[in-house]
Design a protein around this motif. Structure first.
Motif, mmCIF file in Angstrom:
data_model
loop_
_atom_site.group_PDB
_atom_site.id
_atom_site.type_symbol
_atom_site.label_atom_id
_atom_site.label_comp_id
_atom_site.label_asym_id
_atom_site.label_seq_id
_atom_site.Cartn_x
_atom_site.Cartn_y
_atom_site.Cartn_z
ATOM 1 N N ALA A 1 0.407 -1.435 0.114
ATOM 2 C CA ALA A 1 -0.107 0.012 -0.376
ATOM 3 C C ALA A 1 0.921 1.670 0.030
ATOM 4 N N ASP A 2 1.928 0.705 0.383
ATOM 5 C CA ASP A 2 2.744 2.104 0.739
ATOM 6 C C ASP A 2 3.606 2.323 -0.855
ATOM 7 N N LEU A 3 3.201 1.566 -1.967
ATOM 8 C CA LEU A 3 3.857 2.206 -3.628
ATOM 9 C C LEU A 3 2.990 2.865 -4.244
ATOM 10 N N ILE A 4 1.453 2.763 -3.655
ATOM 11 C CA ILE A 4 0.950 3.783 -4.382
ATOM 12 C C ILE A 4 0.140 5.154 -4.167
ATOM 13 N N ARG A 5 -0.286 5.779 -5.437
ATOM 14 C CA ARG A 5 -1.066 7.451 -4.863
ATOM 15 C C ARG A 5 -2.377 7.180 -5.294
ATOM 16 N N ARG A 6 -2.639 6.109 -6.412
ATOM 17 C CA ARG A 6 -4.180 6.455 -6.465
ATOM 18 C C ARG A 6 -4.546 4.537 -5.618
ATOM 19 N N THR B 1 -7.212 0.912 -6.874
ATOM 20 C CA THR B 1 -7.207 -1.110 -5.785
ATOM 21 C C THR B 1 -7.406 -1.288 -4.894
ATOM 22 N N LEU B 2 -6.982 -0.418 -3.415
ATOM 23 C CA LEU B 2 -7.727 -0.117 -1.926
ATOM 24 C C LEU B 2 -8.830 -0.334 -2.540
ATOM 25 N N VAL B 3 -9.600 0.241 -2.865
ATOM 26 C CA VAL B 3 -11.244 0.680 -2.941
ATOM 27 C C VAL B 3 -11.902 -0.977 -3.323
ATOM 28 N N SER B 4 -11.700 -0.714 -4.627
ATOM 29 C CA SER B 4 -11.571 -2.300 -5.517
ATOM 30 C C SER B 4 -11.310 -3.664 -3.738
ATOM 31 N N ALA B 5 -10.239 -3.512 -3.246
ATOM 32 C CA ALA B 5 -9.978 -4.527 -2.463
ATOM 33 C C ALA B 5 -10.938 -4.559 -0.712
#
Ligand SMILES: Nc1ncnc2c1ncn2[C@@H]1O[C@H](COP(=O)(O)OP(=O)(O)OP(=O)(O)O)[C@@H](O)[C@H]1O
Ligand SMILES: [Mg+2]
Lengths: 354, 262
Positions: free
Chosen positions: A297-302, A305-309
């Motif tokens: 989760a540290d590697l993403i700025r958008r 994918t977290l919302v999806s998950a």
């Protein structure tokens, strides 16, 4: 950098869409014909480095201010790097009042899948809450199930997920977590997880003084798991990565998931496509995964994918932000996710041509 | 005259699993074959695994060096005879120990200082950790040259771009060169390289230089699985030897100049 893929019936149409959606400065970084005679075009856009001008030179690693105490210097350097990374200090007044179009734009900026975006915006509106963060949290809360892993319970944990999702690091984190609560654990590498992974897991086991075993096949694993159960030891099982959408690979794996007293935990990386992660999680669920851990989760700025998950239907156990074992397993709540989405919105939005 | 050796060569990439460790190992060996005294340093301060890749039980005591318990020369282990005998030296943390997980930025800068003072070497190859974390970027910025490892995966393009951009910002001017790894064919590698170059040209106003192409090589994957060195004749090892050749000529004139001054 924004990287997007467009499907169109021909090149002319594809280029027009790229221009309309990403602006004139977007660069085509790949294209190919599709099976149905259309084209697929991949385009990139980025702001460049104007936004990070006036940066002090970091190169030689020399202290930039000889007079400042070391702690201050490191603080400055850290602030500098945070700026380089495009992170902005959290602004307390960032949360505004609810507006459906704004929420839609925000979620789209994070590249959340369209279907989820609409659903969330609708629920947020129906909540009647006037604060954007709270309305979003409420909508997320309707679809999100959170189920942190309790390593004190008496079941083995079987980690499953695609290659590179970081299962070995997750196994190490879970074991460390259990050890902190004085729980006996055993680390098991199943199914030839690969020489590197086996060695890493083994060294880690030595460090936390936990027994380690390799299970060559499902029978061997079943036996190890049963033994652990009898002795009240939590077994944590690392497996070889595979694409769970691939039927053959799934079949090969299913024997492991059927072992009695084993809980299957899906592990996926947040780095990826928000639509694709939904497919992967769906496939993991059919394999018997009862919950999910999202890594990187540290590697993403958008945060699409977290919302999806989070809204996939599979309960979310943990999110990890760092490959380092010492940095543990975090729990994502609807409110913390809503805050993160809104806080990083400005960054995520910068690059997108709306 | 002060000879600016050892030369620090950092191998990075935003994305994980692009082949940094495989390339670092083969590069260290190839540079040693060119006659350089090489130290390979595992700068993946979290879950380091070079020793595992190299099939070694022990990777040296990087943690001890950073804690000030021992000097660089006493903490390294010799690989293939060590830097004195045609092989190279390795400095790593115990595999998977996470011993340096919280080492932080100060430790990274301290490491650079110690390595720069290690005059027994002509070259130090730094295998950086994946990602664009503060420590990795500081190490990349402090090195004399930085090589980004790119693969045809679109995510690798985005991440290598982020790595390049941050490095450009940190150093103001010095951007990485790059290597394309894991492409199935020369054509795919060229396509990957072109995408990367045109993206950098458009948004960073700078053209990164392609140092070499390492194709996907079944024997390379197999070597890693068996924890053995790349077979010298394999396609991957030949490609990496070519890259080593390019890097080597950059230090050679300096050495000659130093000897000529007498
Ligand atoms: N040219 C190649 N041909 C075949 N396999 C390769 C090649 N390069 C790398 N690999 C394989 O890819 C995997 C990842 O490689 P490696 O560990 O070197 O990557 P890394 O970038 O160091 O990863 P990390 O980010 O975890 O440090 C290894 O299993 C290795 O065998
Ligand atoms: Mg590596």
């Amino acid at each position: 950098m924004q990287l997007r893929t467009f499907l169109a019936k021909d090149m002319r149409e594809a280029l027009a869409t790229v221009r309309a959606e990403m602006g004139d400065e977007a660069v085509i970084v790949g294209s190919q014909k599709t099976k149905d005679g259309g084209v697929m075009v991949r385009a990139a856009f980025d702001q460049g480095i104007d936004q990070v001008e006036n940066i002090t030179d970091l190169s030689a690693g020399e202290p930039d201010d000889g007079d400042a105490p070391a702690s201050l210097q490191s603080e400055r350097r850290e602030a500098l790097i945070r700026r380089l990374r495009g992170e902005q200090p959290r602004n307390a007044s960032a949360s505004g009042s609810f507006s459906r179009p704004e929420l839609l734009a925000l979620l789209r900026g994070h590249r959340a899948p369209d279907s989820i975006t609409h659903d969330l915006a609708k629920t947020a509106e129906q909540s009647g809450l006037s604060d954007m963060t709270l309305a979003l949290a409420c909508a997320l809360g309707r679809r999100m199930k959170t189920a942190p892993i309790d390593t004190a319970q008496n079941a083995a944990l079987l980690l499953v997920g695609p290659n590179g999702a970081g299962k070995t690091a997750v196994a190490a984190k879970l074991a460390a977590h259990a050890r902190l609560t004085f729980r006996a654990v055993q680390l098991i590498a199943a199914n030839a997880a690969g020489a590197g992974a086996v060695a890493r897991l083994q060294t880690f086991a030595t460090h936390i003084d936990a027994p380690f075993a390799v299970a060559e096949n499902a029978e061997a694993l079943a036996k190890s798991v049963a033994d652990c159960g009898k002795e009240n030891v939590t077994a944590i099982v690392d497996t070889a990565g595979f694409d769970p959408r691939n039927g053959k690979a799934r079949a090969a794996f299913s024997a492991l998931a059927k072992i009695p007293n084993i809980q299957t935990v899906g592990v996926v990386s947040a780095c990826g496509d928000a639509e694709e992660i939904v497919e992967i999680i769906g496939a993991l669920a059919t394999l018997g995964a009862g919950r999910l851990i999202v890594t990187c989760a540290d590697l993403i700025r958008r945060l699409g994918t977290l919302v999806s998950a989070a809204t996939s239907g599979l309960p979310l156990a943990h999110v990890t932000r760092s490959p380092y074992v010492a940095a543990g397993l975090e729990t994502l709540t609807p409110l913390s996710l809503a805050r993160a989405l809104i806080a990083s919105d400005r960054n995520a939005d910068e690059g997108s041509a709306q | 005259m002060n000879v600016p050796l050892p030369r620090l060569t950092a191998i990075g990439s935003g994305k994980g699993g692009t082949g940094k460790t495989l390339i670092s190992l083969a590069l260290a060996q190839a540079l040693a074959r060119q006659g350089e005294r090489v130290l390979l340093c595992d700068a993946d301060l979290g879950l380091s695994n070079i020793a595992v890749h190299a099939g070694l039980a022990d990777g040296g005591d990087l943690a001890g060096v950073l804690a000030g318990r021992c000097s660089v020369d006493s903490a390294v282990v010799a690989v293939n005879g060590g830097a004195a005998q045609g092989g190279f030296d390795l400095l790593a943390a115990p595999a998977g120990s996470g011993a340096l997980a919280n080492a932080g930025l100060e430790a990274a800068m301290c490491l650079v200082g110690l390595l720069r003072a290690a005059r027994a070497y002509d070259r130090i190859v730094l295998d950086l950790s994946a990602g664009v974390g503060a420590e990795s970027m500081a190490l990349a910025a402090a090195a004399d040259e930085t090589i980004a490892v790119l693969t045809p995966d679109p995510a690798a393009l985005t991440d290598a771009y982020a790595f390049t951009k941050l490095l450009l910002c940190a150093t103001r001017s010095r951007a990485p060169e790059f290597v394309v790894n894991l492409a199935a064919s020369e054509t795919e590698a060229r396509r990957t390289s072109d995408s990367f170059v045109s993206t950098c040209r458009a948004f960073l106003k700078f053209e990164p230089r392609l140092l070499g192409i390492v194709l996907r090589d079944a024997s390379a994957a197999e070597a890693v699985r068996r924890q053995q060195a790349l077979a010298a004749g394999s396609a991957a090892s030949r490609a990496i030897a070519d890259i080593a050749g390019t890097l080597h000529v950059r230090v050679t004139p300096q050495k000659f100049a130093a000897n000529d001054v007498r």
